[in-house]
Write a protein that holds these residues in place. Structure first.
Motif, PDB file in Angstrom:
ATOM      1  N   GLY A   1       0.820  -1.213   0.000  1.00  0.00           N
ATOM      2  CA  GLY A   1       0.000   0.000   0.000  1.00  0.00           C
ATOM      3  C   GLY A   1       0.849   1.255   0.000  1.00  0.00           C
ATOM      4  N   THR A   2       0.677   2.084   1.005  1.00  0.00           N
ATOM      5  CA  THR A   2       1.468   3.316   1.113  1.00  0.00           C
ATOM      6  C   THR A   2       2.903   3.032   1.531  1.00  0.00           C
ATOM      7  N   GLY A   3       3.159   1.828   2.048  1.00  0.00           N
ATOM      8  CA  GLY A   3       4.505   1.465   2.465  1.00  0.00           C
ATOM      9  C   GLY A   3       4.839   1.790   3.903  1.00  0.00           C
ATOM     10  N   ILE A   4       3.857   2.217   4.678  1.00  0.00           N
ATOM     11  CA  ILE A   4       4.149   2.725   6.012  1.00  0.00           C
ATOM     12  C   ILE A   4       4.798   1.679   6.920  1.00  0.00           C
ATOM     13  N   VAL A   5       4.368   0.423   6.851  1.00  0.00           N
ATOM     14  CA  VAL A   5       4.944  -0.595   7.745  1.00  0.00           C
ATOM     15  C   VAL A   5       6.390  -0.891   7.349  1.00  0.00           C
ATOM     16  N   GLY A   6       6.612  -1.152   6.068  1.00  0.00           N
ATOM     17  CA  GLY A   6       7.966  -1.448   5.618  1.00  0.00           C
ATOM     18  C   GLY A   6       8.919  -0.293   5.834  1.00  0.00           C
ATOM     19  N   LEU A   7       8.437   0.928   5.628  1.00  0.00           N
ATOM     20  CA  LEU A   7       9.282   2.105   5.834  1.00  0.00           C
ATOM     21  C   LEU A   7       9.596   2.310   7.316  1.00  0.00           C
ATOM     22  N   ALA A   8       8.643   1.972   8.181  1.00  0.00           N
ATOM     23  CA  ALA A   8       8.905   2.034   9.622  1.00  0.00           C
ATOM     24  C   ALA A   8       9.956   1.009  10.014  1.00  0.00           C
ATOM     25  N   VAL A   9       9.869  -0.197   9.453  1.00  0.00           N
ATOM     26  CA  VAL A   9      10.871  -1.236   9.709  1.00  0.00           C
ATOM     27  C   VAL A   9      12.248  -0.755   9.253  1.00  0.00           C
ATOM     28  N   ALA A  10      12.294  -0.127   8.089  1.00  0.00           N
ATOM     29  CA  ALA A  10      13.564   0.388   7.571  1.00  0.00           C
ATOM     30  C   ALA A  10      14.184   1.404   8.533  1.00  0.00           C
ATOM     31  N   ARG A  11      13.379   2.319   9.062  1.00  0.00           N
ATOM     32  CA  ARG A  11      13.880   3.325  10.001  1.00  0.00           C
ATOM     33  C   ARG A  11      14.368   2.675  11.293  1.00  0.00           C
ATOM     34  N   LEU A  12      13.634   1.674  11.764  1.00  0.00           N
ATOM     35  CA  LEU A  12      14.013   1.007  13.011  1.00  0.00           C
ATOM     36  C   LEU A  12      15.321   0.241  12.850  1.00  0.00           C
ATOM     37  N   LEU A  13      15.490  -0.433  11.726  1.00  0.00           N
ATOM     38  CA  LEU A  13      16.736  -1.154  11.471  1.00  0.00           C
ATOM     39  C   LEU A  13      17.896  -0.178  11.296  1.00  0.00           C
TER      40      LEU A  13
END
Length: 246
Positions: free
Chosen positions: A83-95
């Motif tokens: 979708g908007t990518g919010i979950v994957g982008l949050a994972v990227a920031r956390l990593l």
């Protein structure tokens, strides 16, 4: 596409040293992304759970004494129906905040990818290779030459540490092709891959049919409310962590 003005929503992390995400949504349908153009509540609940949980720490740790430490081997994260990518982008920031190198691949239907790509460009994370790719499990996979089958085949060789699925099980007619895609991506030899699922209850009987089908190849546990973020949870939103049966 850059000149198009869309609605924007900020996602703030509990750790305020991590830069917030700035996610575009498309409620007016300017990019024709359909339901994938909206941030759904299940995505927020899942992202907040991943902030709180140790799943990312497990993924970025050494899997055994004889294997190369994960700190020197990039983590591979795949999101289906991003979708908007919010979950994957949050994972990227956390990593990134952990100093972990990673590849984060966000996938969805062709009409959703323009918005997804736009959000990736707006939200880079240091040390993280974030990409968008078309992957539509609704396509006919009966032919080995189909574009979808080729994309899935190209992804099979990757050892995914985590596969994310957020609010993608609301159409019963897509259960079978979705599970077929998941089974192709996470094989029995990839029993350490974590499949993380979030969904909002709409027709619970139908949704449990999905998990009955998934249970033939995966074992899973539900995430209890006390494990989730205290401020971001709902009795109508369910989270599961699944692993492939070996």
């Amino acid at each position: 596409m850059e000149h198009i003005t869309l609605a924007s929503r900020e996602y703030e992390f509990r750790n305020h040293t991590i830069k917030p995400l700035d996610i575009d949504e498309d409620p007016s349908g300017l990019l024709r992304g359909g339901v994938g153009s909206t941030i759904w509540d299940a995505a927020i609940v899942l992202a907040k759970y991943l902030e709180k949980s140790n799943l990312l720490s497990i993924a970025s740790s050494s899997t055994s004494a004889t294997e190369t430490p994960r700190s020197s081997t990039p983590i591979n994260v795949l999101e289906l129906g991003a979708g908007t990518g919010i979950v994957g982008l949050a994972v990227a920031r956390l990593l990134s905040a952990k100093g972990v190198e990673a590849r984060v691949l966000l996938t969805d239907k062709e009409n959703v990818v323009p918005l997804l790509s736009r959000n990736i460009q707006r939200n880079p994370s240091i040390g993280i290779d974030i990409q968008a790719q078309t992957l539509d499990w609704e396509e006919d996979e009966s032919s080995s030459s189909s574009s979808n089958a080729q994309k899935i085949h190209a992804l099979i060789d990757t050892n995914w540490d985590m596969v994310i699925l957020s609010d993608c099980i609301w159409v019963p007619g897509l259960y079978k092709p979705l599970i077929s895609t998941i089974n192709a991506l996470i094989t029995p030899s990839a029993s350490k891959t974590q499949l993380v699922i979030a969904f909002e209850k709409r027709n619970f009987a139908e949704e449990m049919e999905f998990f009955a089908m998934l249970g033939k190849t995966f074992r899973f546990r539900d995430i209890k409310p006390e494990e989730q973020d205290a401020d971001y949870q709902s009795e109508d939103i369910y989270l599961f962590v699944c692993q492939r049966r070996s």
